[in-house]
Design a protein around this motif. Structure first.
Motif, PDB file in Angstrom:
ATOM      1  N   HIS A  14       0.855  -1.372   0.111  1.00 22.94           N
ATOM      2  CA  HIS A  14       0.023  -0.035   0.094  1.00 22.94           C
ATOM      3  C   HIS A  14       1.001   1.053  -0.081  1.00 22.94           C
ATOM      4  N   LEU A  15       1.054   1.993  -1.039  1.00 20.64           N
ATOM      5  CA  LEU A  15       1.648   3.156  -1.255  1.00 20.64           C
ATOM      6  C   LEU A  15       0.731   4.440  -1.057  1.00 20.64           C
ATOM      7  N   TYR A  16       1.237   5.040   0.213  1.00 16.72           N
ATOM      8  CA  TYR A  16       0.274   6.221   0.420  1.00 16.72           C
ATOM      9  C   TYR A  16       1.109   7.803   0.071  1.00 16.72           C
ATOM     10  N   GLY A  17       2.247   7.803   0.046  1.00 20.85           N
ATOM     11  CA  GLY A  17       2.958   8.865  -0.424  1.00 20.85           C
ATOM     12  C   GLY A  17       4.322   8.626  -0.980  1.00 20.85           C
ATOM     13  N   GLN A  18       5.035   9.574  -1.326  1.00 21.62           N
ATOM     14  CA  GLN A  18       6.362   9.539  -1.868  1.00 21.62           C
ATOM     15  C   GLN A  18       7.450   9.247  -0.969  1.00 21.62           C
ATOM     16  N   GLN A  19       7.147   9.645   0.487  1.00 23.77           N
ATOM     17  CA  GLN A  19       8.521   9.640   1.136  1.00 23.77           C
ATOM     18  C   GLN A  19       9.057   8.345   1.014  1.00 23.77           C
ATOM     19  N   GLN A  20       8.712   7.342   1.320  1.00 22.18           N
ATOM     20  CA  GLN A  20       9.141   5.825   1.158  1.00 22.18           C
ATOM     21  C   GLN A  20       9.005   5.409  -0.349  1.00 22.18           C
ATOM     22  N   LEU A  21       8.909   6.126  -1.299  1.00 23.90           N
ATOM     23  CA  LEU A  21       8.642   5.444  -2.663  1.00 23.90           C
ATOM     24  C   LEU A  21       9.808   4.678  -2.922  1.00 23.90           C
ATOM     25  N   GLN A  22      11.067   5.274  -3.051  1.00 25.18           N
ATOM     26  CA  GLN A  22      12.462   4.569  -3.425  1.00 25.18           C
ATOM     27  C   GLN A  22      12.551   3.099  -2.661  1.00 25.18           C
ATOM     28  N   ASP A  23      12.328   3.105  -1.236  1.00 23.54           N
ATOM     29  CA  ASP A  23      12.295   2.005  -0.557  1.00 23.54           C
ATOM     30  C   ASP A  23      11.399   0.676  -0.918  1.00 23.54           C
ATOM     31  N   ALA A  68       1.103  11.595 -10.837  1.00 22.33           N
ATOM     32  CA  ALA A  68       1.672  12.692 -11.487  1.00 22.33           C
ATOM     33  C   ALA A  68       2.902  13.141 -11.203  1.00 22.33           C
ATOM     34  N   VAL A  69       3.458  12.607  -9.936  1.00 20.92           N
ATOM     35  CA  VAL A  69       5.097  12.971  -9.635  1.00 20.92           C
ATOM     36  C   VAL A  69       5.879  11.963  -9.927  1.00 20.92           C
ATOM     37  N   THR A  70       5.728  10.888 -10.369  1.00 13.94           N
ATOM     38  CA  THR A  70       6.483   9.723 -10.930  1.00 13.94           C
ATOM     39  C   THR A  70       6.061   9.034 -11.908  1.00 13.94           C
ATOM     40  N   ASP A  71       7.076   8.653 -12.847  1.00 14.32           N
ATOM     41  CA  ASP A  71       6.834   7.815 -13.804  1.00 14.32           C
ATOM     42  C   ASP A  71       7.492   6.281 -13.632  1.00 14.32           C
ATOM     43  N   ALA A  72       8.052   6.226 -12.431  1.00 13.27           N
ATOM     44  CA  ALA A  72       8.657   5.094 -12.173  1.00 13.27           C
ATOM     45  C   ALA A  72       7.785   3.881 -11.909  1.00 13.27           C
ATOM     46  N   LEU A  73       6.436   4.075 -11.843  1.00 13.43           N
ATOM     47  CA  LEU A  73       5.502   3.247 -11.676  1.00 13.43           C
ATOM     48  C   LEU A  73       5.059   2.271 -12.854  1.00 13.43           C
ATOM     49  N   GLU A  74       5.384   2.887 -13.885  1.00 10.24           N
ATOM     50  CA  GLU A  74       4.817   2.100 -15.332  1.00 10.24           C
ATOM     51  C   GLU A  74       5.829   1.179 -15.673  1.00 10.24           C
ATOM     52  N   SER A  75       7.132   0.998 -14.967  1.00  7.05           N
ATOM     53  CA  SER A  75       8.051  -0.037 -15.576  1.00  7.05           C
ATOM     54  C   SER A  75       8.516  -0.962 -14.269  1.00  7.05           C
ATOM     55  N   LEU A  76       7.605  -1.400 -13.536  1.00  7.06           N
ATOM     56  CA  LEU A  76       7.936  -2.183 -12.435  1.00  7.06           C
ATOM     57  C   LEU A  76       7.672  -3.483 -12.615  1.00  7.06           C
ATOM     58  N   PRO A  77       8.153  -4.620 -12.131  1.00 11.67           N
ATOM     59  CA  PRO A  77       8.159  -5.772 -12.324  1.00 11.67           C
ATOM     60  C   PRO A  77       6.849  -6.612 -11.724  1.00 11.67           C
ATOM     61  N   CYS A  78       5.811  -5.836 -11.157  1.00 11.04           N
ATOM     62  CA  CYS A  78       4.579  -6.425 -10.659  1.00 11.04           C
ATOM     63  C   CYS A  78       3.477  -5.444 -11.094  1.00 11.04           C
ATOM     64  N   SER A  79       2.176  -6.279 -10.701  1.00 11.47           N
ATOM     65  CA  SER A  79       1.141  -5.368 -11.287  1.00 11.47           C
ATOM     66  C   SER A  79       1.109  -4.099 -10.402  1.00 11.47           C
ATOM     67  N   VAL A  80       0.444  -3.088 -10.877  1.00  7.36           N
ATOM     68  CA  VAL A  80       0.140  -1.746 -10.109  1.00  7.36           C
ATOM     69  C   VAL A  80      -1.290  -1.362 -10.376  1.00  7.36           C
ATOM     70  N   MET A  81      -1.868  -0.860  -9.140  1.00 11.26           N
ATOM     71  CA  MET A  81      -3.230  -0.585  -9.330  1.00 11.26           C
ATOM     72  C   MET A  81      -3.376   0.685  -8.254  1.00 11.26           C
ATOM     73  N   LEU A  82      -4.434   1.579  -8.836  1.00 15.78           N
ATOM     74  CA  LEU A  82      -4.905   2.882  -8.010  1.00 15.78           C
ATOM     75  C   LEU A  82      -6.140   2.386  -7.307  1.00 15.78           C
TER      76      LEU A  82
END
Length: 84
Positions: free
Chosen positions: A5-14, A34-48
């Motif tokens: 569960h990703l709530y903010g960008q403070q721990q995004l890189q971790d 809107a603040v990162t495009d890193a979520l589009e190339s991840l090895p797992c599924s991503v949902m909002l």
């Protein structure tokens, strides 16, 4: 198999550093898209998670789920982690 569960960008890189292919990343705040495009190339599924959108809608290439979809994800994943 972990539901992150990703709530903010403070721990995004971790968070991104520990994702595995059988994990799911659930973005809890649409503003993160809107603040990162890193979520589009991840090895797992991503949902909002967004109850204002119909279940199964898309935000670009990221599927949008509602609370019912979130509960289904929680029941499918034996472990979950929250990231601030």
């Amino acid at each position: 198999m972990v539901l992150h569960h990703l709530y903010g960008q403070q721990q995004l890189q971790d968070c991104l550093a520990v994702l595995a292919t059988d994990d799911t990343l659930l973005v809890m705040d649409a503003e993160l898209l809107a603040v990162t495009d890193a979520l589009e190339s991840l090895p797992c599924s991503v949902m909002l998670l967004d109850d204002s959108e119909p279940n199964g809608a898309n935000n670009g290439s990221i599927p949008i789920i509602d609370t019912t979809g979130w509960i289904e994800l929680v029941s499918q994943h034996p472990h979950s982690m929250s990231w601030g």
